[in-house]
Design an enzyme around this catalytic site. Structure first.
Site, PDB file in Angstrom:
ATOM      1  N   GLY A   8       0.827  -1.209   0.000  1.00 29.62           N
ATOM      2  CA  GLY A   8       0.000   0.000   0.000  1.00 29.62           C
ATOM      3  C   GLY A   8       0.859   1.256   0.000  1.00 29.62           C
ATOM      4  N   GLY A  10      -0.485   4.319   0.317  1.00 34.49           N
ATOM      5  CA  GLY A  10      -1.350   5.386   0.834  1.00 34.49           C
ATOM      6  C   GLY A  10      -0.586   6.166   1.888  1.00 34.49           C
ATOM      7  N   PHE A  11      -1.335   6.789   2.780  1.00 33.07           N
ATOM      8  CA  PHE A  11      -0.681   7.613   3.815  1.00 33.07           C
ATOM      9  C   PHE A  11       0.235   6.760   4.698  1.00 33.07           C
ATOM     10  CE2 PHE A  11      -4.466  10.294   3.020  1.00 33.07           C
ATOM     11  CZ  PHE A  11      -3.804  11.462   2.710  1.00 33.07           C
ATOM     12  N   GLY A  12      -0.224   5.571   5.074  1.00 28.58           N
ATOM     13  CA  GLY A  12       0.567   4.720   5.959  1.00 28.58           C
ATOM     14  C   GLY A  12       1.817   4.197   5.264  1.00 28.58           C
ATOM     15  N   VAL A  76      -1.712  -7.463  -4.189  1.00 25.81           N
ATOM     16  CA  VAL A  76      -1.349  -8.594  -3.332  1.00 25.81           C
ATOM     17  C   VAL A  76      -2.611  -9.398  -3.046  1.00 25.81           C
ATOM     18  CG1 VAL A  76      -0.452  -9.299  -1.080  1.00 25.81           C
ATOM     19  CG2 VAL A  76       0.560  -7.341  -2.278  1.00 25.81           C
ATOM     20  N   GLU A 170     -19.434  16.974   3.181  1.00 29.62           N
ATOM     21  CA  GLU A 170     -18.654  17.718   2.189  1.00 29.62           C
ATOM     22  C   GLU A 170     -19.236  17.531   0.789  1.00 29.62           C
ATOM     23  OE1 GLU A 170     -14.563  16.518   2.853  1.00 29.62           O
ATOM     24  OE2 GLU A 170     -14.390  17.947   4.514  1.00 29.62           O
ATOM     25  N   ASP A 300      -5.923   2.406   8.088  1.00 28.30           N
ATOM     26  CA  ASP A 300      -7.335   1.984   8.065  1.00 28.30           C
ATOM     27  C   ASP A 300      -7.537   0.489   8.224  1.00 28.30           C
ATOM     28  OD1 ASP A 300      -8.004   4.587   7.639  1.00 28.30           O
ATOM     29  OD2 ASP A 300      -8.885   4.303   5.644  1.00 28.30           O
ATOM     30  N   GLN A 317      -4.397  10.954   9.800  1.00 32.70           N
ATOM     31  CA  GLN A 317      -3.316  11.143  10.774  1.00 32.70           C
ATOM     32  C   GLN A 317      -2.920   9.837  11.459  1.00 32.70           C
ATOM     33  OE1 GLN A 317      -1.060  13.305  11.738  1.00 32.70           O
ATOM     34  NE2 GLN A 317      -1.679  14.710  10.147  1.00 32.70           N
TER      35      GLN A 317
HETATM   36  C1  LIG Z   1     -13.822  10.390   0.553  1.00 40.19           C
HETATM   37  C2  LIG Z   1     -12.890  10.326   1.724  1.00 40.19           C
HETATM   38  C3  LIG Z   1     -12.614  11.470   2.444  1.00 40.19           C
HETATM   39  C4  LIG Z   1     -11.755  11.427   3.533  1.00 40.19           C
HETATM   40  N1  LIG Z   1     -11.502  12.586   4.227  1.00 40.19           N
HETATM   41  C5  LIG Z   1     -10.652  12.563   5.245  1.00 40.19           C
HETATM   42  C6  LIG Z   1     -10.342  13.764   5.955  1.00 40.19           C
HETATM   43  O1  LIG Z   1     -10.846  14.834   5.622  1.00 40.19           O
HETATM   44  N2  LIG Z   1      -9.464  13.676   6.987  1.00 40.19           N
HETATM   45  C7  LIG Z   1      -8.881  12.495   7.346  1.00 40.19           C
HETATM   46  O2  LIG Z   1      -8.072  12.470   8.288  1.00 40.19           O
HETATM   47  N3  LIG Z   1      -9.158  11.349   6.711  1.00 40.19           N
HETATM   48  C8  LIG Z   1     -10.021  11.354   5.671  1.00 40.19           C
HETATM   49  N4  LIG Z   1     -10.305  10.187   5.006  1.00 40.19           N
HETATM   50  C9  LIG Z   1      -9.697   8.930   5.480  1.00 40.19           C
HETATM   51  C10 LIG Z   1      -8.268   8.804   5.018  1.00 40.19           C
HETATM   52  O3  LIG Z   1      -8.165   9.058   3.633  1.00 40.19           O
HETATM   53  C11 LIG Z   1      -7.777   7.403   5.351  1.00 40.19           C
HETATM   54  O4  LIG Z   1      -7.870   7.236   6.747  1.00 40.19           O
HETATM   55  C12 LIG Z   1      -6.347   7.175   4.887  1.00 40.19           C
HETATM   56  O5  LIG Z   1      -6.257   7.273   3.502  1.00 40.19           O
HETATM   57  C13 LIG Z   1      -5.843   5.813   5.367  1.00 40.19           C
HETATM   58  O6  LIG Z   1      -4.542   5.616   4.932  1.00 40.19           O
HETATM   59  P1  LIG Z   1      -4.015   4.144   4.646  1.00 40.19           P
HETATM   60  O7  LIG Z   1      -2.582   4.275   4.305  1.00 40.19           O
HETATM   61  O8  LIG Z   1      -4.403   3.261   5.761  1.00 40.19           O
HETATM   62  O9  LIG Z   1      -4.853   3.644   3.408  1.00 40.19           O
HETATM   63  P2  LIG Z   1      -5.014   4.282   1.959  1.00 40.19           P
HETATM   64  O10 LIG Z   1      -4.598   5.702   1.936  1.00 40.19           O
HETATM   65  O11 LIG Z   1      -6.401   3.946   1.548  1.00 40.19           O
HETATM   66  O12 LIG Z   1      -3.985   3.450   1.085  1.00 40.19           O
HETATM   67  C14 LIG Z   1      -4.144   2.081   0.870  1.00 40.19           C
HETATM   68  C15 LIG Z   1      -3.355   1.699  -0.374  1.00 40.19           C
HETATM   69  O13 LIG Z   1      -3.296   0.287  -0.444  1.00 40.19           O
HETATM   70  C16 LIG Z   1      -3.490  -0.115  -1.778  1.00 40.19           C
HETATM   71  N5  LIG Z   1      -4.010  -1.481  -1.741  1.00 40.19           N
HETATM   72  C17 LIG Z   1      -5.164  -1.918  -1.187  1.00 40.19           C
HETATM   73  N6  LIG Z   1      -5.272  -3.251  -1.301  1.00 40.19           N
HETATM   74  C18 LIG Z   1      -4.160  -3.672  -1.949  1.00 40.19           C
HETATM   75  C19 LIG Z   1      -3.700  -4.934  -2.380  1.00 40.19           C
HETATM   76  N7  LIG Z   1      -4.380  -6.052  -2.141  1.00 40.19           N
HETATM   77  N8  LIG Z   1      -2.521  -5.005  -3.036  1.00 40.19           N
HETATM   78  C20 LIG Z   1      -1.808  -3.884  -3.295  1.00 40.19           C
HETATM   79  N9  LIG Z   1      -2.202  -2.655  -2.911  1.00 40.19           N
HETATM   80  C21 LIG Z   1      -3.359  -2.550  -2.250  1.00 40.19           C
HETATM   81  C22 LIG Z   1      -4.469   0.904  -2.340  1.00 40.19           C
HETATM   82  O14 LIG Z   1      -4.363   0.965  -3.766  1.00 40.19           O
HETATM   83  C23 LIG Z   1      -4.002   2.185  -1.648  1.00 40.19           C
HETATM   84  O15 LIG Z   1      -3.054   2.884  -2.426  1.00 40.19           O
HETATM   85  C24 LIG Z   1     -11.154  10.202   3.902  1.00 40.19           C
HETATM   86  C25 LIG Z   1     -11.424   9.045   3.176  1.00 40.19           C
HETATM   87  C26 LIG Z   1     -12.281   9.105   2.090  1.00 40.19           C
HETATM   88  C27 LIG Z   1     -12.550   7.860   1.299  1.00 40.19           C
END
Ligand SMILES: Cc1cc2nc3c(=O)[nH]c(=O)nc-3n(C[C@H](O)[C@H](O)[C@H](O)COP(=O)(O)OP(=O)(O)OC[C@H]3O[C@@H](n4cnc5c(N)ncnc54)[C@H](O)[C@@H]3O)c2cc1C
Length: 418
Positions: A8, A10-12, A76, A170, A300, A317
């Site tokens: 992933g 994403g942010f994490g 994955v 929003e 998440d 965060q």
């Molecule tokens: C519409 C919306 C608005 C939001 N607004 C806010 C806000 O205003 N403030 C706030 O704090 N939070 C907000 N959030 C929540 C925030 O975006 C999430 O908490 C954050 O993105 C979580 O980060 P993460 O790294 O856990 O996951 P993500 O950022 O979701 O990243 C996960 C990554 O894993 C990848 N992935 C998933 N499954 C697989 C797999 N099997 N194999 C390979 N790659 C994979 C995905 O492609 C993605 O790139 C919002 C979320 C949404 C959907």
């Protein structure tokens, strides 16, 4: 050299990779998409306020400056904690010494009939594109029918949104602006002034995680801006073109968006690791799986302990700080030092309701609303966007939208759906 696989970007995942770069380990970041998505601004793509590439940034462009960090595009499908191996959908296998699992979340429809098929989610870039394209195509089809002499009802131009959390609020505020300020001018032949945006919320207030005074402010602002709000309204099912409430009422709408919650990404269940509420993987105070300390789980997809017996919310965060912590903890352990437990610092939360209206809640009871809250919202979102070009583009787009009351990203791309 130990091999750390990060699932992933994403942010994490990105924050973990950045913290691990140059720490004496080899890092492979795997993601199903080749971009990092700034989800907090997804709704702006849905309301034609921003383009896809304003809120998504190529992962390779972020990682290329980091020593010993490589990117692999792929989904994955399996994790084998015993063999310490992950398998991708294309059949390739990656062996790891440490695994950092940050696969995020997906839309949760809680089994409501029709929600998967008759409503759009808002979690991925393609979801936001689909909402925008659907709405614009509906308006074009209605305009063509109006030209052919059919009476167009306002319901088919209306939008219904399920879920009164930050995403729903929003989106509702933004949709109302799109209908009343943009589409109304674009489609003079349609009765857009009678079209509504309805927000359906199961509890008795919107923005339930915010202080009640901020919830009330958001509710009043939305209603003043003509958003219809149904509180304490639980959804029985979603029919094509209608949200059906438990009391039997039907809210007819040409576009329905489900913004009522998320659950852990499917990889959590496929991992065979112990799951908690919402299907999130259970981790200890060092964000590691108790039976497999070589696996860290962040963001998440994790049930991150809040230190008071509960779990932290699924917000950016938590993922950012968890990713950074995990990267540093692994680097410390590889260097022979023990890492302290994870400590989350709550930096507050915010939600915008539309033009010059937002609510923000910061530590020590600091609360902002109205224009000041909105400026704080704009500034912080720009700050957290990745890439100077994206920040500049978003700033220019926002300034343009603000001054002209226009939403510039209204192109219909791709083949029309059958
Ligand atoms: C519409 C919306 C608005 C939001 N607004 C806010 C806000 O205003 N403030 C706030 O704090 N939070 C907000 N959030 C929540 C925030 O975006 C999430 O908490 C954050 O993105 C979580 O980060 P993460 O790294 O856990 O996951 P993500 O950022 O979701 O990243 C996960 C990554 O894993 C990848 N992935 C998933 N499954 C697989 C797999 N099997 N194999 C390979 N790659 C994979 C995905 O492609 C993605 O790139 C919002 C979320 C949404 C959907």
């Amino acid at each position: 050299m130990q091999h750390v696989v990060v699932i992933g970007a994403g942010f994490g995942g990105l924050n973990a990779a950045k913290a691990l770069a140059g720490s004496g380990v080899r890092v492979t970041v795997v993601d199903a998409n080749n971009y990092h998505l700034f989800q907090p601004l997804l709704y702006q793509v849905a309301i034609a306020g921003l383009d896809d590439d304003n809120i998504a940034y190529p992962t390779r462009a972020i990682l290329r400056r980091l020593p010993a960090v490589r990117f692999r595009l792929g989904r994955v499908e399996r994790i084998d904690p015993v063999a310490r191996r992950v398998t991708l959908a294309d059949g390739a296998a990656l062996d790891y010494d440490r695994l950092v699992l940050c696969a995020g979340a997906v839309t949760n429809t809680f089994g409501v009939p029709g929600a998967d098929t008759n409503a759009f989610g808002l979690k991925h870039l393609h979801d936001a594109d689909a909402v925008r394209q659907h709405l614009l195509r509906r308006f074009e089809a209605a305009a063509a029918e109006a030209a052919a002499g059919r009476d167009i009802g306002t319901a088919e131009l209306s939008v219904a949104i399920v879920g009164g959390g930050p995403t729903g609020v929003e989106l509702a505020g933004g949709m109302q602006e799109l209908l009343s300020r943009v589409l109304r001018r674009d489609y003079p032949e349609l009765p857009v002034q009678g079209a509504t945006v309805t927000l359906v919320e199961a509890t008795d207030r919107v923005l339930g995680t915010f202080a009640p005074s901020l919830s009330d402010h958001a509710l009043r602002t939305l209603r003043r801006r003509s958003v219809q709000i149904e509180l304490s309204a639980s959804v029985a099912r979603i029919d094509p073109g209608a949200v059906v409430l438990a009391d039997g009422r039907r809210i007819e709408a040409g576009a329905i968006v489900w913004a009522a919650g998320v659950k852990a990404a499917p990889l959590a269940a496929a991992s065979g690791l112990a799951l908690g509420r919402g299907g999130r993987i259970v981790v200890d105070e060092r964000l590691r799986v108790p039976e497999h300390p070589e696996i860290s789980v962040v963001g998440d997809i994790a049930a991150t302990p809040d230190g008071k017996g509960g779990v932290l919310p699924q917000v950016a965060q938590v993922a950012i700080q968890g990713g950074r912590y995990t990267g540093r903890a692994i680097a410390a352990e590889v260097a022979g030092r023990a890492a302290p437990p994870f400590r989350y610092r709550d930096k507050g939360s915010m939600a915008t309701i539309g033009r010059r209206a937002a609510v923000s809640e910061f530590p020590f009871g600091l609360r902002l609303r109205g224009s000041i809250g909105w400026v704080a919202w704009l500034g912080l979102h720009l700050l957290y966007l990745i890439g100077f070009r994206n920040r500049l583009n978003v700033l220019v787009n926002w300034a343009w939208n603000y001054l002209t009351y226009d939403h510039g990203s209204r192109l219909l791309s791709g083949e029309p759906p059958a």
